[in-house]
Design a protein around this motif. Structure first.
Motif, mmCIF file in Angstrom:
data_model
loop_
_atom_site.group_PDB
_atom_site.id
_atom_site.type_symbol
_atom_site.label_atom_id
_atom_site.label_comp_id
_atom_site.label_asym_id
_atom_site.label_seq_id
_atom_site.Cartn_x
_atom_site.Cartn_y
_atom_site.Cartn_z
ATOM 1 N N LEU A 115 9.289 11.396 -65.292
ATOM 2 C CA LEU A 115 9.241 11.294 -66.427
ATOM 3 C C LEU A 115 8.708 9.271 -66.874
ATOM 4 O O LEU A 115 8.154 9.413 -65.759
ATOM 5 N N ASN A 116 8.512 8.866 -67.720
ATOM 6 C CA ASN A 116 7.829 7.723 -68.197
ATOM 7 C C ASN A 116 8.751 7.357 -68.800
ATOM 8 O O ASN A 116 9.019 6.904 -69.878
ATOM 9 N N ILE A 117 9.103 5.912 -68.101
ATOM 10 C CA ILE A 117 10.123 4.467 -68.175
ATOM 11 C C ILE A 117 10.060 4.163 -68.461
ATOM 12 O O ILE A 117 9.130 3.127 -67.339
ATOM 13 N N ASN A 118 9.886 2.548 -69.105
ATOM 14 C CA ASN A 118 9.390 1.621 -69.549
ATOM 15 C C ASN A 118 7.726 1.567 -68.827
ATOM 16 O O ASN A 118 7.441 0.255 -67.918
ATOM 17 N N ARG A 119 7.019 1.651 -69.032
ATOM 18 C CA ARG A 119 5.660 2.536 -67.911
ATOM 19 C C ARG A 119 5.781 2.387 -66.478
ATOM 20 O O ARG A 119 4.666 2.030 -66.504
ATOM 21 N N ALA A 120 6.721 3.138 -66.343
ATOM 22 C CA ALA A 120 6.843 3.320 -64.608
ATOM 23 C C ALA A 120 7.029 4.683 -65.220
ATOM 24 O O ALA A 120 8.252 5.350 -65.441
ATOM 25 N N TRP A 121 6.398 5.434 -64.043
ATOM 26 C CA TRP A 121 5.829 6.897 -63.377
ATOM 27 C C TRP A 121 6.821 7.163 -62.616
ATOM 28 O O TRP A 121 7.197 6.982 -61.398
ATOM 29 N N LEU A 122 8.458 8.238 -63.139
ATOM 30 C CA LEU A 122 9.336 8.530 -62.064
ATOM 31 C C LEU A 122 8.807 10.430 -62.097
ATOM 32 O O LEU A 122 8.911 11.019 -62.922
ATOM 33 N N ILE A 123 8.393 10.551 -60.120
ATOM 34 C CA ILE A 123 8.246 11.422 -59.952
ATOM 35 C C ILE A 123 9.776 12.319 -59.055
ATOM 36 O O ILE A 123 10.255 11.310 -58.560
ATOM 37 N N PRO A 124 10.141 13.771 -59.989
ATOM 38 C CA PRO A 124 10.693 14.672 -58.631
ATOM 39 C C PRO A 124 11.166 13.781 -57.001
ATOM 40 O O PRO A 124 9.578 14.601 -56.995
#
Length: 55
Positions: free
Chosen positions: A34-43
């Protein structure tokens, strides 16, 4: 609920640079990112991909 780690956390876990982790995310090579507010979130369960740059 899913648990995520940042690109920086993934880079430390996988032994790669933060920029490389971000690049893998940008190229959609990791499932469930996911890309939320220019921050990548990786499971948290994501696995490190083999480096396609090496032969």
């Amino acid at each position: 609920m899913f648990e995520y780690m940042t690109a920086q956390d993934a880079a430390e876990l996988w032994g790669i640079s933060v920029r490389r982790a971000q690049r893998l995310c940008k190229e959609n090579r990791i499932e469930g990112i996911l890309n939320i507010n220019r921050a990548w979130l990786i499971p948290k369960g994501a696995v490190k991909l083999a480096d396609a740059r090496k032969r």
